[in-house]
Structures are given as C-alpha cells and as structure tokens.
Design a protein around this motif. Structure first.
Motif, PDB file in Angstrom:
ATOM      1  N   MET A   1      11.457   6.385   2.702  1.00 44.15           N
ATOM      2  CA  MET A   1      11.905   7.561   1.150  1.00 44.15           C
ATOM      3  C   MET A   1      12.826   6.898   0.565  1.00 44.15           C
ATOM      4  N   VAL A   2      14.054   7.075   1.331  1.00 44.11           N
ATOM      5  CA  VAL A   2      14.966   6.697  -0.095  1.00 44.11           C
ATOM      6  C   VAL A   2      14.875   5.653  -0.448  1.00 44.11           C
ATOM      7  N   TYR A   3      14.455   4.011   0.498  1.00 43.50           N
ATOM      8  CA  TYR A   3      14.743   3.246   0.264  1.00 43.50           C
ATOM      9  C   TYR A   3      13.563   2.558  -0.868  1.00 43.50           C
ATOM     10  N   TYR A   4      12.197   2.806  -0.616  1.00 40.12           N
ATOM     11  CA  TYR A   4      11.187   3.312  -1.904  1.00 40.12           C
ATOM     12  C   TYR A   4      11.626   3.753  -3.234  1.00 40.12           C
ATOM     13  N   ASN A   5      12.515   5.079  -2.832  1.00 38.82           N
ATOM     14  CA  ASN A   5      12.783   5.570  -3.927  1.00 38.82           C
ATOM     15  C   ASN A   5      13.376   4.446  -5.318  1.00 38.82           C
ATOM     16  N   ASN A   6      14.508   3.901  -4.300  1.00 37.20           N
ATOM     17  CA  ASN A   6      15.281   3.290  -5.135  1.00 37.20           C
ATOM     18  C   ASN A   6      15.012   1.416  -5.538  1.00 37.20           C
ATOM     19  N   LEU A   7      14.236   1.208  -4.636  1.00 35.02           N
ATOM     20  CA  LEU A   7      13.800   0.225  -4.737  1.00 35.02           C
ATOM     21  C   LEU A   7      12.560  -0.264  -5.547  1.00 35.02           C
ATOM     22  N   LEU A   8      11.959   0.353  -6.191  1.00 37.72           N
ATOM     23  CA  LEU A   8      10.853   0.956  -6.782  1.00 37.72           C
ATOM     24  C   LEU A   8      11.263   1.067  -8.285  1.00 37.72           C
ATOM     25  N   SER A   9      12.591   2.114  -8.029  1.00 36.45           N
ATOM     26  CA  SER A   9      13.443   1.945  -8.945  1.00 36.45           C
ATOM     27  C   SER A   9      13.374   0.630 -10.685  1.00 36.45           C
ATOM     28  N   ILE A  10      13.941  -0.029  -9.880  1.00 37.65           N
ATOM     29  CA  ILE A  10      15.109  -1.447 -10.091  1.00 37.65           C
ATOM     30  C   ILE A  10      13.544  -2.030 -11.479  1.00 37.65           C
ATOM     31  N   PRO A  11      12.288  -2.524 -10.714  1.00 36.66           N
ATOM     32  CA  PRO A  11      10.920  -3.365 -11.893  1.00 36.66           C
ATOM     33  C   PRO A  11      10.637  -2.404 -12.715  1.00 36.66           C
TER      34      PRO A  11
ATOM     35  N   TYR B   1       6.573  17.445  -6.917  1.00 39.22           N
ATOM     36  CA  TYR B   1       5.486  16.265  -6.757  1.00 39.22           C
ATOM     37  C   TYR B   1       5.944  15.343  -4.978  1.00 39.22           C
ATOM     38  N   SER B   2       7.518  15.682  -5.144  1.00 40.42           N
ATOM     39  CA  SER B   2       7.908  15.201  -3.455  1.00 40.42           C
ATOM     40  C   SER B   2       7.359  16.065  -2.670  1.00 40.42           C
ATOM     41  N   LYS B   3       7.892  17.015  -2.911  1.00 41.40           N
ATOM     42  CA  LYS B   3       7.280  17.748  -1.972  1.00 41.40           C
ATOM     43  C   LYS B   3       5.768  18.232  -1.405  1.00 41.40           C
ATOM     44  N   SER B   4       5.147  17.782  -1.622  1.00 43.40           N
ATOM     45  CA  SER B   4       3.391  17.495  -1.565  1.00 43.40           C
ATOM     46  C   SER B   4       3.743  15.637  -0.690  1.00 43.40           C
ATOM     47  N   ALA B   5       4.255  15.299  -0.962  1.00 43.47           N
ATOM     48  CA  ALA B   5       4.401  13.263  -0.871  1.00 43.47           C
ATOM     49  C   ALA B   5       5.117  13.648   0.657  1.00 43.47           C
ATOM     50  N   THR B   6       5.833  14.826   0.986  1.00 40.55           N
ATOM     51  CA  THR B   6       6.874  14.265   2.056  1.00 40.55           C
ATOM     52  C   THR B   6       5.811  14.742   2.868  1.00 40.55           C
ATOM     53  N   LYS B   7       4.718  15.319   2.880  1.00 38.07           N
ATOM     54  CA  LYS B   7       3.509  16.155   3.767  1.00 38.07           C
ATOM     55  C   LYS B   7       2.572  14.990   3.979  1.00 38.07           C
ATOM     56  N   ASN B   8       2.192  14.259   2.680  1.00 33.98           N
ATOM     57  CA  ASN B   8       0.907  13.728   2.842  1.00 33.98           C
ATOM     58  C   ASN B   8       1.063  12.276   3.427  1.00 33.98           C
TER      59      ASN B   8
ATOM     60  N   GLU C   1       0.508  -1.002  -0.343  1.00 32.36           N
ATOM     61  CA  GLU C   1      -0.024   0.061   0.056  1.00 32.36           C
ATOM     62  C   GLU C   1       0.909   1.404   0.000  1.00 32.36           C
ATOM     63  N   MET C   2       2.109   1.377   0.731  1.00 30.63           N
ATOM     64  CA  MET C   2       3.242   2.265   1.182  1.00 30.63           C
ATOM     65  C   MET C   2       3.753   2.485  -0.809  1.00 30.63           C
ATOM     66  N   ALA C   3       3.871   1.434  -1.374  1.00 27.98           N
ATOM     67  CA  ALA C   3       4.788   1.747  -2.721  1.00 27.98           C
ATOM     68  C   ALA C   3       3.731   1.902  -3.260  1.00 27.98           C
ATOM     69  N   LEU C   4       2.342   2.054  -3.425  1.00 29.48           N
ATOM     70  CA  LEU C   4       1.622   2.596  -4.376  1.00 29.48           C
ATOM     71  C   LEU C   4       1.541   3.771  -4.334  1.00 29.48           C
ATOM     72  N   LYS C   5       1.482   4.514  -3.246  1.00 33.80           N
ATOM     73  CA  LYS C   5       0.933   5.250  -2.647  1.00 33.80           C
ATOM     74  C   LYS C   5       2.369   6.127  -3.646  1.00 33.80           C
ATOM     75  N   TRP C   6       3.664   6.086  -3.243  1.00 32.41           N
ATOM     76  CA  TRP C   6       4.747   6.342  -3.413  1.00 32.41           C
ATOM     77  C   TRP C   6       5.249   6.304  -4.553  1.00 32.41           C
ATOM     78  N   LEU C   7       4.455   6.118  -6.312  1.00 33.13           N
ATOM     79  CA  LEU C   7       5.312   5.109  -6.715  1.00 33.13           C
ATOM     80  C   LEU C   7       4.953   6.428  -7.555  1.00 33.13           C
ATOM     81  N   PRO C   8       4.312   7.021  -8.153  1.00 36.02           N
ATOM     82  CA  PRO C   8       3.939   8.807  -8.743  1.00 36.02           C
ATOM     83  C   PRO C   8       5.309   8.768  -8.758  1.00 36.02           C
ATOM     84  N   VAL C   9       6.200   9.138  -6.998  1.00 31.57           N
ATOM     85  CA  VAL C   9       6.925  10.141  -6.919  1.00 31.57           C
ATOM     86  C   VAL C   9       8.070   9.301  -7.738  1.00 31.57           C
TER      87      VAL C   9
END
Length: 281
Positions: free
Chosen positions: A162-172, A147-154, A47-55
């Motif tokens: 955030m660093v973890y999801y940014n890089n992990l989701l980049s791979i696939p 977009y990151s500005k909004s995401a880091t607040k919401n 669920e968190m990954a899907l929220k962060w995916l647009p970023v």
C-alpha cells in the motif's frame, strides 16, 4: 514540521515538486527494504494500481493541501484545525460504517470547534488563503481516511504494498501540476538552493517521515475503525504545537494560546470518551 521547515526556510517556491521528491524517497526506501528481504509485496500490477488509484487521489490531495497550509499558517494553528478533521471522519464513520456517536463525542467536538474558531479569530498571522487550504486539507484527510478504511479491507495488498502504490502513483499525478505551475523552470533557475546540502537533508528527512507515517496510518486503518484512527491522531497535538512554537518562533497572543489549549482539551476529551466506550464493550 519538516514540511514547515522546507516551506518557510528556503527561498524557493516549488511545493508540488517537494512532495514529488518525498514520494520518490519513500518509494526508494520501501523498494530498498524489499530488495534486502526486510519486507515483501508483489511486483507492480496495473490492475492493482487502478484499484488503489482512488485512495491515491485522496492521498495526493491530502499531501498538497497540507503543504500549502503550512506555507501560510503557523504550526499550532494548523494542529488545532486538524482536530476538526475528526468531526468529518466520525460523521462519515457513522454514515458509512454505522459507528455509534455518543453525547460525549458530540460535546468534545463542540469544544474543539469553538476553540479552533476562537483561536483563528485571534491569530496575529491570519491568512485567508492559509485557512482555505487548511479547510481543504480537513476534507481531503477525512476522505482519505474513510476511503482507505474500505480499501484496506477490500483490496488484497500488504501494508508495504500500500505504501509502495500510494507513493509511486503520486508521482505521475503530481508532475503535470508541477509543470503547469512552472516549477521545473523555478528549479533550473535556483539550482544553488536545490543543491544546498541542508535543503537535500531536510527533503530526505521529510520523505523518510512520510514513509513511516504512511505505513503507520495504513496499518492503523486496517486494524481499527476510522474513528479510532482519528482518536490516535489527537494525542500528538501538544508536542507538535510546542515544537512548532520553539523551532519556528511562532508569534501567538496569550488569548490565542488559551483558545488553542481549549481546542486541544476537546481533542483529549474525545480520546477519553472513546477509550471509555471501548472498555465498556
């Protein structure tokens, strides 16, 4: 600079896989820090990954366009044009976050734009494809910052998460592109380059720098405005350009150097104006 070294030094054309390697290195670093108790964040959640995916989509676009532009343009020219990203960010900050844009900011942008385009006109290593990728990078970077500005607040997630999801989701997201462009086949046919110790070292350095840059960027965005983040990015332009000229023996005409300095002066005027505005609040 490490990305420029990878693109220009080694006889192998795998820009997407290089970004994948760097993302893997960043994930290993942050996960290793968590295992040793240095940092903390929650385990992977879909669920968190899907929220962060647009970023993350914006982040991948920023990485890819940056790497492609470094392949065709010299470091000082890229540094100058990255200042133009500030224009898009501030306009977006004004439109979405209601940030005030003063005359001093507009003036500094005018100087940056004129200097950047004049420098491009005198670029002895002019590359239409390089400037295309640089333009795309400006747009992708602005989208990522805003977009990151909004995401880091919401989104309730720690900075290291955030660093973890940014890089992990980049791979696939990146692997299908790498496969479609034949980079897997290129790797198997150039194993002598891929296994070169210097190639591995530069990749590890790039991945490590990407990790710390990503962390610092997200931390800055969550604590300040997108405009302030753009301001901070302006102050590193001079050392990056000088290092680029020194390390890669960049050929720049005297006229081109003058226009680069003019554009950078616009960046410093912008920084000064924003600092004065902050003091007057």
């Amino acid at each position: 600079l490490s990305n420029k070294a990878l693109a220009a030094t080694f006889p192998i054309n795998i820009p997407i896989m290089l970004v994948v390697f760097q993302c893997v290195a960043a994930v290993i670093l942050v996960e290793g820090a968590r295992k040793f108790g240095v940092v903390s964040y929650r385990d992977f959640e879909l669920e968190m990954a899907l929220k962060w995916l647009p970023v993350n989509v914006c982040f991948v676009a920023m990485l890819m366009t940056s790497f492609m532009s470094f392949k065709y343009l010299n470091v000082p020219m890229i540094t100058v044009f990255k200042n133009l990203t500030n224009v898009i960010i501030v306009v977006g900050d004004w439109y979405w976050h209601e940030q005030v844009v003063t005359f001093g900011v507009v003036l500094s942008f005018g100087i940056m734009v004129v200097g950047a385009f004049a420098a491009a006109a005198t670029d002895v290593m002019f590359s239409g494809l390089g400037y295309f990728w640089m333009s795309m990078n400006c747009c992708a970077t602005a989208a990522y910052v805003l977009y990151s500005k909004s995401a880091t607040k919401n989104i309730e997630l720690s900075k290291f998460g955030m660093v973890y999801y940014n890089n992990l989701l980049s791979i696939p997201l990146l692997l299908p592109f790498a496969f479609s462009f034949g980079e897997f086949a290129t790797i198997t046919s150039t194993m002598d380059v891929v296994t070169d110790p210097m190639f591995i070292v530069v990749n590890l350095v790039a991945g490590s720098m990407g990790f710390f840059l990503n962390l610092a960027s997200l931390w800055c965005l969550s604590s300040t405005s997108a405009t302030t983040y753009a301001l901070v990015g302006s102050v590193n332009k001079i050392p990056v350009s000088l290092l680029g000229v020194y390390l890669f023996q960049t050929v720049i005409t005297a006229q081109g150097a003058l226009y680069i300095i003019v554009s950078m002066c616009g960046g410093f005027i912008y920084s000064y104006v924003k600092l004065q505005e902050a003091r007057n609040r």
